[in-house]
Design a protein around this motif. Structure first.
Motif, PDB file in Angstrom:
ATOM      1  N   ALA A   1     -26.732 -53.164  -3.667  1.00  0.00           N
ATOM      2  CA  ALA A   1     -27.363 -53.842  -2.918  1.00  0.00           C
ATOM      3  C   ALA A   1     -27.768 -52.731  -1.364  1.00  0.00           C
ATOM      4  CB  ALA A   1     -27.027 -54.635  -3.074  1.00  0.00           C
ATOM      5  N   ARG A   2     -26.075 -52.433  -1.370  1.00  0.00           N
ATOM      6  CA  ARG A   2     -25.997 -51.534  -0.371  1.00  0.00           C
ATOM      7  C   ARG A   2     -26.543 -50.622   0.431  1.00  0.00           C
ATOM      8  NH1 ARG A   2     -20.013 -52.468   2.075  1.00  0.00           N
ATOM      9  NH2 ARG A   2     -20.377 -51.636   3.816  1.00  0.00           N
TER      10      ARG A   2
ATOM     11  N   ARG B   1     -28.581 -49.619  -1.473  1.00  0.00           N
ATOM     12  CA  ARG B   1     -30.190 -49.391  -0.992  1.00  0.00           C
ATOM     13  C   ARG B   1     -31.133 -49.232  -0.164  1.00  0.00           C
ATOM     14  NH1 ARG B   1     -33.317 -53.452  -0.479  1.00  0.00           N
ATOM     15  NH2 ARG B   1     -31.616 -55.441  -1.082  1.00  0.00           N
ATOM     16  N   ARG B   2     -29.972 -50.436   0.898  1.00  0.00           N
ATOM     17  CA  ARG B   2     -30.030 -51.103   2.551  1.00  0.00           C
ATOM     18  C   ARG B   2     -29.778 -49.504   3.372  1.00  0.00           C
ATOM     19  NH1 ARG B   2     -28.151 -56.537   0.652  1.00  0.00           N
ATOM     20  NH2 ARG B   2     -25.879 -55.505   1.654  1.00  0.00           N
ATOM     21  N   GLU B   3     -29.030 -49.119   2.834  1.00  0.00           N
ATOM     22  CA  GLU B   3     -28.210 -48.429   3.735  1.00  0.00           C
ATOM     23  C   GLU B   3     -29.146 -46.384   3.676  1.00  0.00           C
ATOM     24  OE1 GLU B   3     -26.501 -45.481   6.474  1.00  0.00           O
ATOM     25  OE2 GLU B   3     -25.577 -48.068   5.982  1.00  0.00           O
TER      26      GLU B   3
ATOM     27  N   ASP C   1     -32.761 -47.764   3.096  1.00  0.00           N
ATOM     28  CA  ASP C   1     -33.619 -47.771   3.339  1.00  0.00           C
ATOM     29  C   ASP C   1     -34.972 -47.913   2.236  1.00  0.00           C
ATOM     30  OD1 ASP C   1     -35.721 -49.247   5.161  1.00  0.00           O
ATOM     31  OD2 ASP C   1     -36.653 -47.502   6.031  1.00  0.00           O
TER      32      ASP C   1
ATOM     33  N   GLY D   1     -32.934 -55.728  -6.502  1.00  0.00           N
ATOM     34  CA  GLY D   1     -34.200 -55.236  -5.989  1.00  0.00           C
ATOM     35  C   GLY D   1     -35.663 -55.177  -6.296  1.00  0.00           C
TER      36      GLY D   1
END
Length: 386
Positions: free
Chosen positions: A30-31, A33-35, A37, A60
């Motif tokens: 999850a981290r 993926r967010r890093e 974008d 996600g």
């Protein structure tokens, strides 16, 4: 800027924790993926020889969309085939749908039209993590329309993270389902069939398991000089020194050896050395007595021990019997198994006789076949594409 670097370094530390505890992957993915974008992400490890999914984790992807993935497996294959031969491509090639998939395929492929676009995804990326005759592993991510197509910024950040993800996946594959517990490092890693070392910043060997001792004794790829580990190949030694220095410097870019350092010597089968920094991380701080790097070696004659928990639990096998069975399943005869385990041949024969009695078999081939049927794979989730 320093805050961003600190967060990035912290993320890399979390990635390495996943090498020892695969249960950490959902939060870490999850981290990642967010890093980068992305709207969703998945990691999968597949055994092409047995057509078997070994590991899968995602983030996600809504449950209802994940449940529909099997409907589109052939469509995903068609889409990937349109970009060329995946197995023949360089491992550092990234597959980006908007760039690599022909327009006519993008406009007609069912996976794109019926699965990706209805979720608001405008682009897909796949990066190879491992690729050989026994493992195919990838990181797959989907980009939301609001974020736009995959750009150079995302690729630049991915290039920094990917070597560390590759190391973590490769190492967790080597140690299989063995868990590293506080105060039990020697017990947990000492019995593994793959060679493992702990080394300090100057290369001093702080720990090695029995398989590591046997690898040093071969004296063909690595050696110990004045208590320090050295690589016989000058080129590989140079890469090892750079990677070791980068690990202790906490260099977030690190040394670009995410797939490991290749080792060769004469007619010996090639091997690969993977580095796992142990300076930070919840799972890793319980291992090293001081700042160190763990080295894991893999190769055709250094296969990881199979997961025989199902056999051991079903038939009440002792630890000694399981270790012997691991060697037999890996192809050793009774003499080779005894030598590799450091036990007497008579002891090995006693273990084998007791396993025959417990399992109701009377031949090694039947025992191995039973072990294969009952061995379990570390599967999380059920579908490989994301």
């Amino acid at each position: 800027m320093m805050s961003e670097l600190a967060e990035f370094s912290d993320l890399i530390g979390d990635i390495y924790d996943c090498a020892l505890d695969t249960g950490r992957w959902p939060a870490v993915l999850a981290r990642i993926r967010r890093e980068l974008d992305f709207a969703n992400a998945a990691i999968y490890v597949f055994d092409p020889a047995e057509s078997r999914l070994l590991f899968y984790v995602s983030d996600g992807i809504a449950r209802e969309w994940e449940a529909r993935m099997p409907e589109y497996q052939s469509d995903v294959g068609e889409m990937m085939a349109s970009t060329g031969d995946l197995l023949a491509q360089d491992i550092d090639r990234y597959y980006i749908a908007s760039r690599d998939v022909p327009a006519d395929v993008l406009n007609t492929n069912r996976y794109i039209v019926e699965w990706a676009r209805p979720q608001g995804l405008c682009d897909l990326l796949q990066a190879t993590l491992m690729k050989n005759d026994r493992r195919l592993a990838s990181l797959a991510m989907g980009r939301a329309e609001s974020a736009g197509r995959v750009d150079g910024g995302a690729i630049a950040r991915l290039r920094l993270l990917l070597p560390h993800v590759r190391r973590a996946v490769a190492i967790s594959d080597l140690i299989d389902r063995h868990m590293i517990e506080t105060g039990r490092f020697a017990e947990a890693l000492g019995g593994l069939s793959v060679p493992i070392f702990l080394v300090a910043e100057n290369g001093e060997v702080l720990f090695r398991n029995a398989a590591g001792t046997r690898l040093v004794a071969r004296n063909d790829m690595i050696a110990e000089r004045h208590g320090c580990l050295v690589v016989r190949s000058a080129d590989a030694q140079s890469r090892f020194s750079r990677a070791l220095a980068a690990a202790f410097l906490d260099d977030v870019a690190g040394d670009a050896t995410g797939t490991g350092i290749a080792l060769r010597s004469g007619d010996s089968a090639p091997a690969v050395m993977h580095l796992l920094p142990l300076m930070h991380g919840v799972a890793r701080l319980n291992i090293a007595p001081r700042p160190a790097v763990a080295l894991f070696f893999s190769g055709p004659d250094m296969a990881p021990a199979p997961d025989l928990a199902g056999v051991a639990g079903s038939f009440g096998l002792t630890k000694g019997e399981v270790r012997l069975l691991e060697r037999i399943v890996l192809g050793d005869d009774i003499g080779q198994a005894a030598e590799n385990l450091g036990i007497a041949r008579t002891t090995a024969k006693t273990h084998l006789a007791r396993m025959f009695d417990k399992t109701g078999t009377n031949r090694q081939s039947a025992l191995v076949a039973l072990a294969h049927r009952l061995s379990s794979a570390p599967i999380v989730g059920s579908h490989p594409q994301g």
